[in-house]
Write an enzyme that holds these catalytic residues in place. Structure first.
Site, PDB file in Angstrom:
ATOM      1  N   HIS A 114     -43.890   6.872  36.395  1.00 23.47           N
ATOM      2  CA  HIS A 114     -43.773   5.437  36.670  1.00 23.47           C
ATOM      3  C   HIS A 114     -44.597   5.052  37.884  1.00 23.47           C
ATOM      4  CE1 HIS A 114     -41.937   1.692  35.702  1.00 23.47           C
ATOM      5  NE2 HIS A 114     -41.389   1.530  36.884  1.00 23.47           N
ATOM      6  N   ASP A 127     -43.116   8.601  31.756  1.00 22.16           N
ATOM      7  CA  ASP A 127     -42.340   7.449  32.216  1.00 22.16           C
ATOM      8  C   ASP A 127     -41.778   6.732  30.991  1.00 22.16           C
ATOM      9  OD1 ASP A 127     -43.352   4.251  33.717  1.00 22.16           O
ATOM     10  OD2 ASP A 127     -41.363   5.095  33.313  1.00 22.16           O
ATOM     11  N   SER A 153     -44.628  -1.508  37.769  1.00 22.25           N
ATOM     12  CA  SER A 153     -43.364  -1.825  37.119  1.00 22.25           C
ATOM     13  C   SER A 153     -43.277  -3.333  36.898  1.00 22.25           C
ATOM     14  CB  SER A 153     -42.224  -1.304  37.986  1.00 22.25           C
ATOM     15  OG  SER A 153     -41.017  -1.268  37.294  1.00 22.25           O
TER      16      SER A 153
END
Lengths: 450, 450
Positions: free
Chosen positions: B433, B408, B157
């Site tokens: 994710h 995601d 991320s």
């Protein structure tokens, strides 16, 4: 031969249609601090840059931007000493952009108070300067509707370091860099600490052993004779000092500066970069020394040779030995050398200068005394790299030319070997500091035509 | 199959000799501001990092460092949700290093006052964080007498963005990066602004059209019923709110968060990353919605589905709708999204959420109201690049893996195509994710063995 012919032709083309258009000055509203969002950070300052669009092609697509990443001085000074970009601009249809370095020239974020203290000077760093360039170039291209125009950065000396670091840090802004006389390896222990002054010494020694020996001998003589007031008075007269000096070291420093800078700018042509100098000034200095009778005073010999650096044109009536501002606005460099740009140098017994060592502690204390700041000794190589640069960049990075003249003592801290097929080293055996930049355009061409 | 077998074997090896050694916590004295030398800049703060040398090979030469470039949260949280590094550490004989991001966890430069104002929070930027990593890693290697050990950075991320940017900005520190679910292209106009919420919507729609339609319908119903006090009271009961809410938007936001984050963490295995969730939580949410009788209240359906995100284990007695701290220490992200991380997002008419636009002006005003700071809208792409990234990095840079799971929603702003032979994109059609990071080590292996 063919390249100088091309330069000559392009320079002639520029001047044939009347003079090439002059530069226009512009001011960009630049943020003070790109890397924080503290209240002070978004304060704006006037960031100066010069444009010359004489050769800029607009159709069918915008030609490239050739951007000079300004270093420690007024930006105009660099435009008058950078010929290569002008020479090739017509061939590439390039827009010439010279960007001043923050805290120099007119680009002082706090005006006349910029150098007051670490509160203000603290914003003078290479990382901030690189971000300045990135922001300015990006904005300029947008305003000129040339968002797709390629950008190549050029720089010499510290500016050369900035150009190469800029290509490495901002590859999405500049697609290539010419880094001239850029001593990016003169940090930590990458380069032997004595190599700079050994190189200066070698320049003189290679002209004349006698010349080298006279200079090597003068320091002790100065210290001895300058150890009392009448001695200092006498020496000040010999040196035509405007005022009697208080310390013999002022005279030593004056000599030291002359010999060192002359070695840096030992061009094969007359030039007026640091000072007004004839062609091959080191040779000329040594001729002066060698022309004295054998028994002549060593101080007289050294002074006369050194005054070639300060007074070639002969119009200086006396010399300012203590105090006085640097004529090229270099005072910020003292700060930079005390914060990021810690380049350890020693003077070996074999060199032309009085032997000395380097101590990180002494450096730190000296900097704190001068600026109330302590250097970050290893920051440059942490931020930009340098150790094992060939290994690191072998498969990373592209389109950087490192050019060095081997008579330039700064070359010892430069990249002197190809790293990859597109990160290459251009080395001229008899070249000097910033040689690729310093072909002085029309002047140089005139000489090659003669 | 063979790779999961290897993971299983390595995980088993770790646990066979008794448990793998736990992490040890360390604190590095880090400079507050790497890019200026103002008096505040050299102030030191305790920068936390975790080490695990269970698998670290020392002879004949030190094995690599696998460094997790921490993102917005307590560093321990990431160690418990990052299996891949553990899985491959034995094979590479790697030292595991998890570095906390400044201003999160225990690494707060001003302690409890760190979030007080822009005077303190101003030092929370990605550029400072990357420099933190560079300085810490360089120093750590020196202290461990492992100066020549290779370094690979890993992140997910925002941490994945940091990992890729770190490899690009500090190639001399890290020789490679695994950037998992890193939306480095979610800036400016590189990625269509509606793609994030279109992707979330698609995740739900692909499970069940009814599910999608119910959620799409709930927002107006909430606004309508919540337009008076008795309606709000009623809704608060339906939502088992700990306190009666003051605005219907509090309930909408609660739903919005549940559906969006669940789409992000729609893993094929049970997980406890953001919240404790079953395998395929989006499917489970849609099953819940689909299991209601046709005439059932749409608010009831949506609430019950969303409470799977907040209360899968069933131990929550009521839900905090207004106020309350983020359990993962995420509050700094609000600041980051108001300074550097401006990722414009709109909600299209076709999506599952109430349509909305994005206005730079509104963003700026909102940020100023919240933090007394205004965003630098184009800073990220100026500093790191992003536009035409394939062209820029085709011959520049190397050794970056961009991994993304296509379920995601953040994947839409990621690098989804190979850029060169050594800057590659790994895309899993049904991935989520931070999937490359989030194979939960032993747990995952247990499942594949079952």
């Amino acid at each position: 031969a063919s390249s100088s012919g091309r330069y000559a032709a392009s320079a002639a083309a520029a001047t044939d249609n009347g003079t090439a258009k002059p530069f226009t000055a512009h001011y960009f509203q630049q943020e003070l601090d790109h890397f924080t969002f503290t209240p002070n950070a978004s304060r704006l300052f006037s960031h100066k840059y010069l444009l010359n669009d004489t050769f800029w092609r607009r159709k069918p697509a915008a030609g490239p931007l050739f951007v000079y990443t300004g270093n420690e001085g007024d930006i105009e000074w660099f435009t008058t000493n950078t010929g290569f970009m002008f020479d090739i601009a017509p061939e590439f249809g390039a827009l010439l952009v010279f960007i001043e370095h923050r805290f120099y020239g007119e680009s002082k974020p706090f005006g006349n108070d910029s150098y007051k203290s670490a509160d203000t000077l603290g914003y003078l760093t290479s990382t901030q300067a690189l971000a300045d360039f990135a922001v300015l170039i990006t904005s300029l291209k947008q305003n000129l509707s040339a968002v797709d125009a390629p950008v190549v950065v050029f720089g010499g000396s510290y500016g050369g370091m900035l150009a190469s670091w800029f290509r490495l840090k901002y590859p999405h802004v500049a697609m290539g860099a010419l880094a001239s006389s850029a001593p990016i390896l003169q940090f930590d222990d990458i380069t032997p600490w004595s190599s700079f002054y050994d190189a200066v010494s070698q320049d003189f020694k290679s002209e004349s052993l006698n010349c080298f020996s006279v200079i090597k001998a003068v320091w002790d003589v100065l210290d001895y004779r300058g150890s009392n007031d009448s001695g200092l008075l006498e020496l000040s007269k010999t040196f035509r000092a405007c005022k009697t000096v208080r310390f013999p070291s002022s005279l030593s420093n004056w000599l030291w500066t002359a010999f060192t800078y002359t070695a840096m700018v030992d061009y094969p042509t007359p030039a007026n970069f640091m000072m007004n100098l004839p062609a091959y000034p080191v040779k000329e200095m040594c001729k002066i020394i060698d022309s004295f009778p054998v028994g002549a005073d060593v101080v007289e010999k050294a002074f006369t040779a050194a005054s070639l650096y300060y007074n070639y044109t002969g119009d200086q009536k006396c010399f300012e030995m203590e105090g006085g501002d640097d004529p090229h606005g270099l005072s910020g460099w003292g700060w930079q050398a005390c914060t990021e740009m810690v380049m350890p140098m020693t003077v070996s017994n074999e060199s032309m200068f009085p032997p000395s060592g380097f101590s990180y502690e002494e450096k730190s204390e000296g900097c704190f005394a001068s600026y109330e700041v302590r250097p970050r000794m290893n920051w440059i190589t942490t931020e930009y790299g340098g150790h094992k640069i060939d290994k690191v960049l072998k498969r990373f990075g592209s389109n950087i030319i490192f050019s060095n003249g081997m008579r330039d003592p700064w070359s010892r801290g430069g990249v002197l070997k190809n790293i990859s097929s597109s990160i290459i080293a251009l080395v001229t055996e008899k070249g000097k500091h910033e040689v690729a930049e310093n072909m002085q355009g029309p002047k140089y061409s005139e000489l090659t035509n003669a």
